[in-house]
Design an enzyme around this catalytic site. Sequence first.
Site, PDB file in Angstrom:
ATOM      1  N   TRP A 182       0.979  -8.992  -1.498  1.00  0.00           N
ATOM      2  CA  TRP A 182       0.008  -8.546  -0.491  1.00  0.00           C
ATOM      3  C   TRP A 182      -0.667  -9.791   0.105  1.00  0.00           C
ATOM      4  CZ3 TRP A 182      -1.021  -3.099  -0.057  1.00  0.00           C
ATOM      5  CH2 TRP A 182      -1.970  -2.780   0.919  1.00  0.00           C
ATOM      6  N   SER A 185      -2.538  -7.398  -5.675  1.00  0.00           N
ATOM      7  CA  SER A 185      -3.339  -8.118  -6.668  1.00  0.00           C
ATOM      8  C   SER A 185      -3.642  -7.266  -7.898  1.00  0.00           C
ATOM      9  CB  SER A 185      -4.647  -8.607  -6.028  1.00  0.00           C
ATOM     10  OG  SER A 185      -4.369  -9.650  -5.136  1.00  0.00           O
ATOM     11  N   PHE A 186      -3.763  -5.958  -7.704  1.00  0.00           N
ATOM     12  CA  PHE A 186      -4.073  -5.129  -8.868  1.00  0.00           C
ATOM     13  C   PHE A 186      -2.987  -5.249  -9.935  1.00  0.00           C
ATOM     14  CE2 PHE A 186      -4.631  -1.262 -11.371  1.00  0.00           C
ATOM     15  CZ  PHE A 186      -5.989  -1.358 -11.636  1.00  0.00           C
ATOM     16  N   THR A 236     -12.607  -0.369   3.561  1.00  0.00           N
ATOM     17  CA  THR A 236     -12.534   0.600   2.478  1.00  0.00           C
ATOM     18  C   THR A 236     -13.117  -0.003   1.199  1.00  0.00           C
ATOM     19  OG1 THR A 236     -10.449  -0.081   1.494  1.00  0.00           O
ATOM     20  CG2 THR A 236     -10.305   1.304   3.460  1.00  0.00           C
ATOM     21  N   HIS A 280     -11.645  -0.371  -1.373  1.00  0.00           N
ATOM     22  CA  HIS A 280     -10.560  -0.991  -2.126  1.00  0.00           C
ATOM     23  C   HIS A 280     -10.900  -2.411  -2.555  1.00  0.00           C
ATOM     24  CE1 HIS A 280      -7.250   1.960  -1.464  1.00  0.00           C
ATOM     25  NE2 HIS A 280      -6.772   1.328  -2.501  1.00  0.00           N
ATOM     26  N   ARG A 340      -8.755 -21.588   2.462  1.00  0.00           N
ATOM     27  CA  ARG A 340      -8.620 -21.862   1.027  1.00  0.00           C
ATOM     28  C   ARG A 340      -7.170 -21.868   0.545  1.00  0.00           C
ATOM     29  NH1 ARG A 340     -13.209 -19.778   2.482  1.00  0.00           N
ATOM     30  NH2 ARG A 340     -15.135 -20.092   1.272  1.00  0.00           N
TER      31      ARG A 340
HETATM   32  C1  DLZ Z   1      -4.365  -1.339  -1.481  1.00  0.00           C
HETATM   33  C2  DLZ Z   1      -4.691  -2.775  -1.267  1.00  0.00           C
HETATM   34  C3  DLZ Z   1      -5.640  -3.159  -0.321  1.00  0.00           C
HETATM   35  C4  DLZ Z   1      -6.373  -2.167   0.553  1.00  0.00           C
HETATM   36  N1  DLZ Z   1      -5.927  -4.434  -0.093  1.00  0.00           N
HETATM   37  C5  DLZ Z   1      -5.300  -5.387  -0.840  1.00  0.00           C
HETATM   38  C6  DLZ Z   1      -5.613  -6.768  -0.656  1.00  0.00           C
HETATM   39  O1  DLZ Z   1      -6.404  -7.169   0.209  1.00  0.00           O
HETATM   40  N2  DLZ Z   1      -4.979  -7.670  -1.459  1.00  0.00           N
HETATM   41  C7  DLZ Z   1      -4.082  -7.302  -2.429  1.00  0.00           C
HETATM   42  O2  DLZ Z   1      -3.561  -8.167  -3.142  1.00  0.00           O
HETATM   43  N3  DLZ Z   1      -3.768  -5.992  -2.611  1.00  0.00           N
HETATM   44  C8  DLZ Z   1      -4.344  -5.051  -1.851  1.00  0.00           C
HETATM   45  N4  DLZ Z   1      -4.038  -3.729  -2.027  1.00  0.00           N
HETATM   46  C9  DLZ Z   1      -2.950  -3.392  -2.963  1.00  0.00           C
HETATM   47  C10 DLZ Z   1      -3.411  -3.238  -4.419  1.00  0.00           C
HETATM   48  O3  DLZ Z   1      -3.628  -4.497  -5.012  1.00  0.00           O
HETATM   49  C11 DLZ Z   1      -2.318  -2.501  -5.222  1.00  0.00           C
HETATM   50  O4  DLZ Z   1      -1.082  -3.140  -5.035  1.00  0.00           O
HETATM   51  C12 DLZ Z   1      -2.171  -1.050  -4.839  1.00  0.00           C
HETATM   52  O5  DLZ Z   1      -3.426  -0.401  -4.910  1.00  0.00           O
HETATM   53  C13 DLZ Z   1      -1.179  -0.325  -5.758  1.00  0.00           C
HETATM   54  O6  DLZ Z   1      -1.620  -0.368  -7.092  1.00  0.00           O
END
Ligand code: DLZ
Length: 169
Positions: A31, A65-66, A95, A97, A136
């Site tokens: 992401w 990142s999650f 959001t 998120h 960064r």
């Molecule tokens: C869903 C989501 C959002 C809205 N924004 C980011 C972000 O800015 N950076 C990032 O690394 N990941 C984002 N994600 C994805 C979540 O990390 C994750 O992959 C999903 O929620 C599925 O678990």
Amino acid sequence: MATELKNLSSYDPTMVPNGKGRKIGIVYAEWNENITHALRDGAIKTLIDNGVEESDITVASVPGSFELIFGASQMVKSGCYDAVIAIGCVIRGDTPHFDYICEGVTAGLSKLNVEYDVPVIFGLITTNNLQQAEERSGGRLGNKGDECAVTALHMLSQRFDNTSSNKSR
Ligand code: DLZ
């Protein structure tokens, strides 16, 4: 020191412990890939510049990142690495998120650091906008990937126990 005051890529090479023989795992999120690929590449280059063999660096990707929590956890539990660097970029949107992901990743990686004997380096950029992330990841403020690599080598050079060989310091 705040990143506004410190360039993330500036370090004194004479003060960085040599990484020869160290095995490093890097897990990065796809992401915001324009940012995370630059962070990943910065980390790899800095590790190699400081003695880590390219063949001793393992790189894995996760979707967002999650998922860094799971990826880093798997690397730590594998027993294959001396240190793990987790790299991601979360940009504040409209959001909730942003907060959920930042808090989740921070808590997840923190837990790994407490529960296992492998340092997990926090390479998550959390910014309000894309420009701040670019600054960064090789821009005006350097590259956080470089800082993570240097941090990993520092962590590996430290003794945290109280054995006789560590008492003279
Ligand atoms: C869903 C989501 C959002 C809205 N924004 C980011 C972000 O800015 N950076 C990032 O690394 N990941 C984002 N994600 C994805 C979540 O990390 C994750 O992959 C999903 O929620 C599925 O678990």
